[in-house]
Design an enzyme around this catalytic site. Structure first.
Site, PDB file in Angstrom:
ATOM      1  N   TYR A 153     -10.012  -4.045  -3.867  1.00 17.86           N
ATOM      2  CA  TYR A 153     -10.698  -3.278  -4.905  1.00 17.86           C
ATOM      3  C   TYR A 153     -12.054  -3.874  -5.235  1.00 17.86           C
ATOM      4  CZ  TYR A 153      -6.037  -1.361  -5.485  1.00 17.86           C
ATOM      5  OH  TYR A 153      -4.829  -0.766  -5.242  1.00 17.86           O
TER       6      TYR A 153
ATOM      7  N   ALA B 213       0.836  -1.199   0.000  1.00 20.82           N
ATOM      8  CA  ALA B 213       0.000   0.000   0.000  1.00 20.82           C
ATOM      9  C   ALA B 213       0.870   1.248   0.000  1.00 20.82           C
ATOM     10  CB  ALA B 213      -0.909  -0.009   1.219  1.00 20.82           C
TER      11      ALA B 213
ATOM     12  N   GLY C 116       1.701   0.940  -6.346  1.00 19.71           N
ATOM     13  CA  GLY C 116       1.178   0.968  -4.990  1.00 19.71           C
ATOM     14  C   GLY C 116      -0.337   0.992  -4.983  1.00 19.71           C
ATOM     15  N   THR C 117      -0.925   0.435  -3.933  1.00 21.39           N
ATOM     16  CA  THR C 117      -2.378   0.249  -3.918  1.00 21.39           C
ATOM     17  C   THR C 117      -3.163   1.531  -3.664  1.00 21.39           C
ATOM     18  OG1 THR C 117      -2.352  -0.333  -1.561  1.00 21.39           O
ATOM     19  CG2 THR C 117      -2.120  -2.139  -3.146  1.00 21.39           C
ATOM     20  N   ASP C 118      -2.556   2.515  -3.018  1.00 22.89           N
ATOM     21  CA  ASP C 118      -3.332   3.673  -2.584  1.00 22.89           C
ATOM     22  C   ASP C 118      -3.904   4.499  -3.734  1.00 22.89           C
ATOM     23  OD1 ASP C 118      -3.041   3.058   0.052  1.00 22.89           O
ATOM     24  OD2 ASP C 118      -1.459   4.508   0.462  1.00 22.89           O
TER      25      ASP C 118
END
Length: 415
Positions: A212, A8, A128-130
């Site tokens: 997600y 993240a 990155g996940t953010d």
């Protein structure tokens, strides 16, 4: 020293390419720049994983020539796959936290994909996940007439962790991009065994390995014991691919809350703002107090493009009051906030488009990002207290880009 795929808040990208007997995948890797990682160490780390690197595969001279100046990595052959996947990795310097991503970084990704578009058959971006959903949405608009898969993936836990999801996500993305299970030539997110349309996706969990969701469109594919592919039509294969890099930074989002003052709305909508995503209640409802409505109307009259999107992840603003439309506010239908903001930035960045054109195209389905109802009202132009009549939109179920329609069909392939 730890080496990992992004977790993240971290960003990375990969390239790919294909031949008759194998697919060449380009992995454009945006790596985080923390002390556990040194530039160039990921490729060494990957070669310690037998499911990501086939040490017995012989890289031919032709393979090396096709990949120049990159070093190809062979993925182990997958049973029932149509192609052997070869991929290469390029890392961006400096390494970056995805929270620091901006529109210039999106433009760099788009230009690099365009630069290597003919060399590779697909692209995997480790990110990155953010802010992954913002990048995926932006790229879906910037990559016009895309005929090859561009898949973003990443990890909630780093590769160095025993329970990391990084390995499975990267492997799944590479397989979906290049194994021949399905040819879905658009920008997607692969995470937690699911392939989702990028501009339909939002991050809904900070801790889950499936962070997600695609609230208004079904999953495109699922990679389990069987590979389940939803019915999907490729778009624009016969049209020339083009990457756009111009994005307008003068956009923003404003979330309604009870007690919001007219002064706050007025301040937010002041220049240099050119486009705003207004996150309204329920099915697109806005307070009926005249002072609030006047501030929105004044901004629309100055040429600010205001888009009405619901705070609810499921549903649409098609049934919202016509009063907002009469002020000049555009219906965002079932757009995610990420898709609405990046679409607005993209259209405002096309300087040849007038404000009227931008408003009109915000209500059109450009890349499968929205469901357009046949009775949707388009934005009217508010000017000096007068309102032009609203016009009808066009019908589209949004199941895939460019307004084409498709029935969902599920087929299974053994993995």
């Amino acid at each position: 020293m730890h080496s990992q795929l992004p977790q993240a808040g971290l960003t990375l990208m990969i390239y790919a390419h294909a031949c008759t007997l194998h697919t060449r995948l380009a992995c454009l890797l945006f790596h985080p720049g923390y002390d556990w990682h040194t530039l160039g160490s990921l490729q060494t780390k990957i070669k310690t994983y037998p499911t990501l690197y086939d040490k017995d595969y012989c890289i031919t001279t032709d393979d090396k020539h096709c990949f120049e100046p990159f070093q190809p990595i062979p993925l182990p052959f997958v049973r029932d796959s149509k192609h052997r996947v070869l991929y290469c990795i390029t890392e961006y310097d400096p390494l970056m936290d995805s929270c620091n991503m901006n529109m210039d970084d999106w433009a760099k990704l788009a230009r690099d994909i365009e630069k290597h578009y003919e060399q590779f058959d697909g692209f995997v971006i480790l990110h990155g996940t953010d802010t992954m959903c913002y990048t995926a949405s932006a790229l879906s608009f910037m990559l016009e007439n895309l005929g090859k898969p561009v898949i973003l993936t990443g990890a909630q836990l780093p590769l160095s962790e025993t329970r990391s999801d990084a390995h499975g996500n990267m492997l799944g993305a590479l397989l979906m991009a290049g194994s021949g299970y399905a040819h879905i030539p658009e920008v997607c997110i692969y995470f937690g065994h699911q392939l989702l349309r990028g501009n339909r996706t939002s991050k809904t969990s900070a801790t889950s390995f499936s962070p997600y969701s695609s609230p208004n469109l079904p999953t495109l594919a699922t990679l389990g014991m069987n590979v389940s592919i939803a019915g999907h039509h490729a778009r624009c294969r016969d049209l020339k691919f083009k990457a756009h890099s111009a994005m307008c930074p003068d956009v923003g989002t404003l979330t309604l809350f009870p007690g919001m003052t007219p002064q706050l709305v007025e301040t937010f909508l002041q220049p240099p703002l050119k486009g705003a995503v207004l996150q309204t209640y329920g099915a697109g409802h806005f307070p009926t107090q005249r002072p609030l409505l006047d501030k929105v109307a004044q901004a629309c009259g100055r040429g600010v493009v205001v888009v009405n999107c619901s705070q609810c992840p499921h549903g649409t603003t098609h049934t919202a009051s016509e009063e907002l439309c009469e002020l000049g506010v555009v219906s965002g239908a079932d757009l995610t906030v990420e898709a609405a903001l990046t679409k607005l930035s993209f259209l405002l960045g096309q300087t040849h488009l007038s404000v009227h054109d931008v408003r009109k195209r915000m209500e059109e389905d450009l890349r499968g990002e929205m469901t357009v109802e046949s009775c949707t009202l388009t934005a009217a132009v508010y000017s000096k207290g007068t309102v032009e009549s609203c016009s009808k939109g066009t019908a589209s179920n949004g199941l895939h880009p460019d307004g084409e329609q498709s029935n969902a069909i599920t087929t299974n392939h053994q993995s």
